[in-house]
Enzyme design. Structure first.
Site: not given
Ligand code: ADP
Length: 447
Positions: A158, A165, A200, A203, A208, A287, A289, A291
């Site tokens: 990430k 995403g 990470e 999963l 979510h 994370e 957000n 906002r």
């Molecule tokens: P962004 O800031 O790009 O939106 P996020 O960290 O909020 O990134 O993650 C967005 C989505 O990506 C999550 O809602 C989930 O669907 C997927 N995701 C993020 N981290 C993981 C993880 N460790 N394992 C599986 N899916 C993940």
């Protein structure tokens, strides 16, 4: 209270902020690109200023032009909405330095949560469970391989600066990791100007779940319960609902309290969302957000509270208008994000709207800047409408959603309405048996 607010955004969220302002007796200033001269937020605002050509970097991200617009119109405060400049800490700082109030959290909190590695550390220290992963960013391939061995495959690479995403790659073994690291770095560098990445545990079947927080500048913090945003495509949310089916009241209050406590510890003020993945009864922070979010209306529906109004009141130094004990969940709400896209290929579908009819009736809300004759420009995000329905319970809500989707007409362009009709007809949706990968399996025909 502020007399005039400048709205540094476009589309449905600009309209949403305009509406909250008008109901508070606040005059509004719209800013717009040349492509948005005929946009609804421009038509309805009390004043409007053109801030540049269509490309967002020349208009909606053009900080000097936005500040000039605020100066010439005598606006006191700037609401950034979501996306665009909303999570840009230096914008928040510049706005403040120029004597305007930024309607959002302090710049230091935006910066803290904007770096996901820092955010995870701060949040973990504040007592919130996080997704297991590398201890900070991974600087080179050897460090990445060592970290992945410790975390255990599959891993997700990430971007520290991530959002929307982008810069995310799954690696199921070392060979895939050797490709995923440079690919994620390149994507992150292109999207955010920062190629730093971290790992990470990936999963496999999580949901979510995110907690909506409101905090004022006087140390008062409440949570407005949670939303389930598991229905996603390319890590982008498509349909959201509140409350989450998988949580009982005890779990709901426990995670809400944990989030409030963390937010209080870091001294955060404004609306914020703490996002988690939830698997086998366990929460893992991903994370925060800093906002207002696209999906805030589902929470408004079940809590009966105007979250945008609260962000404006908080920025003006007011105390929260509610206490935790005043808040209760009323019924169930679902939001469908309607995008100007082909519902099968997801190819963008800008163009002229020939016909626009919105559903109505009890418990139905449509947030959209569309109107008949409007031309959806090709330059911006494809979200053109949000359909939000509220019912006494989930079953009623789904029935109401079904009939609302049938009533809704958006002519002249393709939209994702048929996708929503298809997905809510699925037995798994009715029983709530879905995870973050379910929709992609449905679309790919592998479900
Ligand atoms: P962004 O800031 O790009 O939106 P996020 O960290 O909020 O990134 O993650 C967005 C989505 O990506 C999550 O809602 C989930 O669907 C997927 N995701 C993020 N981290 C993981 C993880 N460790 N394992 C599986 N899916 C993940």
């Amino acid at each position: 209270m502020f007399e005039k607010v400048l709205i540094a955004n476009r589309g449905e969220i600009a309209l949403r902020i305009h509406r909250a302002c008008k109901e508070m007796g606040i005059a509004t200033v719209a800013v717009h690109s040349t492509a948005d001269a005929d946009a609804m937020h421009v038509r309805l605002a009390d004043e409007s200023v053109c801030i540049g050509p269509p490309a967002v970097r020349d208009s909606y991200l053009n900080v000097p032009a936005i500040l000039s617009a605020a100066t010439v119109t005598n606006a006191e405060a700037i609401h950034p909405g979501y996306g665009l400049l909303s999570e840009n800490a230096s914008f928040a700082e510049i706005v403040t330095e120029h004597g305007f109030k930024f309607i959002g959290p302090r710049a230091k909190h935006i910066a803290m949560m904007g770096d996901k590695v820092v955010a995870k550390r701060v949040i973990a220290e504040a007592g919130v469970p996080v997704v297991p992963g590398s201890d900070g960013p991974v600087d080179d391939m050897d460090a990445a391989i060592r970290a992945a061995d410790e975390v255990g495959y599959p891993v997700l690479v990430k971007a520290s600066a991530g959002g929307g995403g982008r810069g995310m790659k799954v690696a199921r073994d070392e060979r895939e990791l050797r490709h995923a690291i440079p690919a994620a770095r390149t994507e992150a560098l292109a999207a955010f100007g920062n190629g730093e990445v971290y790992l990470e545990r990936y999963l496999d079947r999580p949901r979510h779940i995110e907690v909506q927080i409101l905090a004022d500048e006087h140390g008062n913090v409440v949570h407005l319960f949670e939303r389930d945003c598991s229905l996603q495509r390319n890590h982008q949310k498509i349909l959201e609902e509140a409350p989450a089916l998988v949580l009982d009241d005890a779990a709901r209050h426990r995670i809400g309290e944990i989030c409030c406590e963390a937010v209080r510890k870091i001294g955060y003020a404004s609306a914020g969302t703490v996002e988690f993945l939830y698997e086998d009864g366990e929460f893992f922070f991903i994370e925060m957000n800093t906002r207002i979010q696209v999906e805030h209306p589902v929470t408004e529906a079940i809590c009966g509270l105007d979250i945008v109004r609260e962000t404006i009141r908080i920025a003006d130094g007011d105390k929260l208008s509610v206490r935790q004990e005043d808040l209760a969940i009323n019924g169930h709400a679902i939001e469908c994000r309607i995008n100007a896209e082909n519902p099968e290929t997801f190819a963008p579908s800008p163009g002229r709207i020939t016909e626009f009819h919105t559903p109505g009736g009890l418990g139905v809300r449509v947030d959209s800047a569309l109107y008949s004759g409007y031309v959806v420009p090709p330059y911006y995000d494809s979200l053109v409408a949000k359909l939000i329905v509220h019912g006494a319970n989930r079953e009623e809500c789904i029935m109401r959603l079904r009939r609302s989707l049938e009533e809704m007409v958006v002519g002249g362009i393709e939209t994702t309405i048929p996708l929503h009709q298809r997905l809510i007809a699925e037995p798994d949706f009715a029983t709530g048996s879905y995870d973050i990968h379910w929709l992609e399996r449905l679309v790919a025909g592998t479900k």
